[in-house]
Motif scaffolding. Structure first.
Motif, PDB file in Angstrom:
ATOM      1  N   PHE A  38       0.834  -1.208   0.000  1.00 23.17           N
ATOM      2  CA  PHE A  38       0.000   0.000   0.000  1.00 23.17           C
ATOM      3  C   PHE A  38       0.872   1.262   0.000  1.00 23.17           C
ATOM      4  O   PHE A  38       0.647   2.190  -0.785  1.00 23.17           O
ATOM      5  CB  PHE A  38      -0.921  -0.016   1.219  1.00 23.17           C
TER       6      PHE A  38
ATOM      7  N   CYS B   3       0.777   3.618  -3.211  1.00 20.29           N
ATOM      8  CA  CYS B   3       0.001   4.837  -2.965  1.00 20.29           C
ATOM      9  C   CYS B   3       0.866   6.022  -2.515  1.00 20.29           C
ATOM     10  O   CYS B   3       0.472   7.173  -2.684  1.00 20.29           O
ATOM     11  CB  CYS B   3      -1.086   4.566  -1.920  1.00 20.29           C
ATOM     12  N   HIS B   4       2.032   5.747  -1.921  1.00 24.50           N
ATOM     13  CA  HIS B   4       2.934   6.816  -1.474  1.00 24.50           C
ATOM     14  C   HIS B   4       4.365   6.498  -1.893  1.00 24.50           C
ATOM     15  O   HIS B   4       5.264   6.376  -1.033  1.00 24.50           O
ATOM     16  CB  HIS B   4       2.848   6.977   0.048  1.00 24.50           C
TER      17      HIS B   4
ATOM     18  N   SER C 215      -5.977  -1.987   2.621  1.00 23.44           N
ATOM     19  CA  SER C 215      -4.785  -1.716   1.808  1.00 23.44           C
ATOM     20  C   SER C 215      -5.062  -1.971   0.332  1.00 23.44           C
ATOM     21  O   SER C 215      -4.721  -1.148  -0.535  1.00 23.44           O
ATOM     22  CB  SER C 215      -3.616  -2.591   2.283  1.00 23.44           C
TER      23      SER C 215
ATOM     24  N   LYS D  88      -7.306   0.640  -1.381  1.00 24.74           N
ATOM     25  CA  LYS D  88      -6.547   1.833  -1.757  1.00 24.74           C
ATOM     26  C   LYS D  88      -5.640   1.548  -2.958  1.00 24.74           C
ATOM     27  O   LYS D  88      -5.477   2.410  -3.842  1.00 24.74           O
ATOM     28  CB  LYS D  88      -5.699   2.302  -0.568  1.00 24.74           C
ATOM     29  N   ILE D  89      -5.055   0.346  -3.007  1.00 28.42           N
ATOM     30  CA  ILE D  89      -4.192  -0.029  -4.132  1.00 28.42           C
ATOM     31  C   ILE D  89      -4.996  -0.085  -5.426  1.00 28.42           C
ATOM     32  O   ILE D  89      -4.572   0.448  -6.464  1.00 28.42           O
ATOM     33  CB  ILE D  89      -3.515  -1.390  -3.843  1.00 28.42           C
TER      34      ILE D  89
ATOM     35  N   SER E 202      -7.785   1.424  -6.052  1.00 25.21           N
ATOM     36  CA  SER E 202      -8.190   2.787  -6.381  1.00 25.21           C
ATOM     37  C   SER E 202      -7.054   3.541  -7.081  1.00 25.21           C
ATOM     38  O   SER E 202      -7.283   4.268  -8.063  1.00 25.21           O
ATOM     39  CB  SER E 202      -8.602   3.528  -5.104  1.00 25.21           C
ATOM     40  N   SER E 203      -5.815   3.350  -6.599  1.00 29.80           N
ATOM     41  CA  SER E 203      -4.656   4.004  -7.218  1.00 29.80           C
ATOM     42  C   SER E 203      -4.392   3.458  -8.621  1.00 29.80           C
ATOM     43  O   SER E 203      -4.078   4.215  -9.547  1.00 29.80           O
ATOM     44  CB  SER E 203      -3.411   3.797  -6.348  1.00 29.80           C
TER      45      SER E 203
ATOM     46  N   ARG F 268      -6.764   4.843 -11.240  1.00 26.57           N
ATOM     47  CA  ARG F 268      -6.517   6.224 -11.674  1.00 26.57           C
ATOM     48  C   ARG F 268      -5.382   6.341 -12.696  1.00 26.57           C
ATOM     49  O   ARG F 268      -5.195   7.402 -13.293  1.00 26.57           O
ATOM     50  CB  ARG F 268      -6.196   7.098 -10.455  1.00 26.57           C
TER      51      ARG F 268
END
Length: 322
Positions: free
Chosen positions: A123, A127-128, A217, A220-221, A223-224, A227
């Motif tokens: 994650f 994401c970061h 986690s 969010k992964i 979702s990233s 995009r």
């Protein structure tokens, strides 16, 4: 039969997967092969990562710990099973049984926590990415693994001590191939209300917590990844967590299968057969999943074998021409 005190219990009978004598050599050969493949495969992962400086990253640090746990899980269960088949003695002592409960609960719980830690690592990486090295610093990585062990040890000790308080009948047959915690609680002659409560609460907290972390986690992964505009970019990002996602899916699907099969059939034999999936098959498949789907691991394994071959050749030459 009247309940007996724990001090009067000398041992139990492990009924195993089958009582058919003709199937015993087949079961022995099958499980011995799976055990050796599991130990050898996970040791290769550990040696490849440890010997390659390119893989000294948080992701592979956690992978080494996962491989070590897989060896521990299967080594807690299968050697005793093989000895039982070979000697044709189904007896397991009270001490051995409690030890199996303690260590199998410990390693399985730590495995669960570690999968959640690895999901968090993926994650952060996806994401970061710009803050990855700062967030996933060596101190945090060690702390996450240490906390996983501490939580698992505390849970294992609690469950084992709770079993020690139970009373069993003078002769207990365990319809399983190892001393599984839930089975042992069901076979007790004394009141098991407290044991059941502690087991269910700990399962919800210590299994549900990591599962919730993994789901968060990966939400969010995903979702990233969604995009990202290019298909190539999506594939590249997803490939970094594909191996872990496969391992997580295999682990939780097999565990869920065990509980669904036992709940649906109410058969201890069906539960024992289903337990083979997460105690034996999953640890065996993990090295294949990571080595086949991960280019870095495949490259590290090739370099490891090349170095081993060169060293072996040098040793032979030195022995031949001292």
């Amino acid at each position: 039969m009247e309940p007996g005190n724990d001090t009067q219990i000398t041992g139990f009978l492990l009924l195993g997967l089958s009582n058919d004598p003709e199937l015993q050599p087949l079961i022995f050969g099958l499980f011995l092969s799976m055990y050796l493949i599991t130990v050898f495969g996970n040791l290769l992962i550990i040696l490849a990562v440890s010997s390659d400086s390119h893989l000294h990253t948080p992701m592979y640090f956690f992978l080494v710990n996962l491989s070590f746990l897989d060896i521990c899980v299967i080594s807690t269960i299968i050697p005793k099973m093989l000895v039982t088949i070979q000697t044709q003695s189904k007896v397991i002592t009270y001490t051995e049984c409690i030890s199996q409960i303690c260590f199998s609960t410990l390693f399985a719980g730590c495995d669960d926590f570690l999968l959640a830690v690895m999901a968090y690592d993926r994650f952060v990486a996806i994401c970061h990415p710009l803050h990855y090295t700062v967030i996933m610093n060596p101190h945090l990585c060690v702390l996450l693994v240490l906390m996983s062990w501490i939580m698992s040890v505390l849970n294992s000790l609690l469950q084992s001590l709770m079993v020690l308080w139970l009373s069993f009948c003078s002769k207990v047959e365990i319809p399983h191939f190892f001393c599984e915690l839930h089975q042992m609680i069901q076979l007790a002659c004394s009141d098991t209300f407290i044991n059941d409560t502690v087991l269910y609460v700990s399962t919800v907290l210590l299994a549900g917590g990591p599962l919730a972390g993994i789901l968060y986690s990966y939400s969010k992964i995903i979702s990233s990844i969604y995009r990202i505009s290019s298909a190539q970019g999506k594939y590249k990002v997803f490939s970094t967590c594909a191996s872990h996602f496969s391992v997580v899916s295999l682990f939780y699907c097999t565990v869920l299968g065990v509980y669904l099969s036992s709940a649906a059939t109410q058969s201890s034999h069906s539960s024992a057969v289903a337990s083979v999936m997460y105690t034996v098959v999953t640890p065996m498949l993990n090295p294949f999943i990571y080595s086949l789907r991960n280019k870095d691991i495949k490259a590290a394994l090739l370099r490891f074998f090349k170095r081993a071959t060169i060293k072996g050749t040098i040793v032979l030459v030195v022995k031949k021409y001292p």
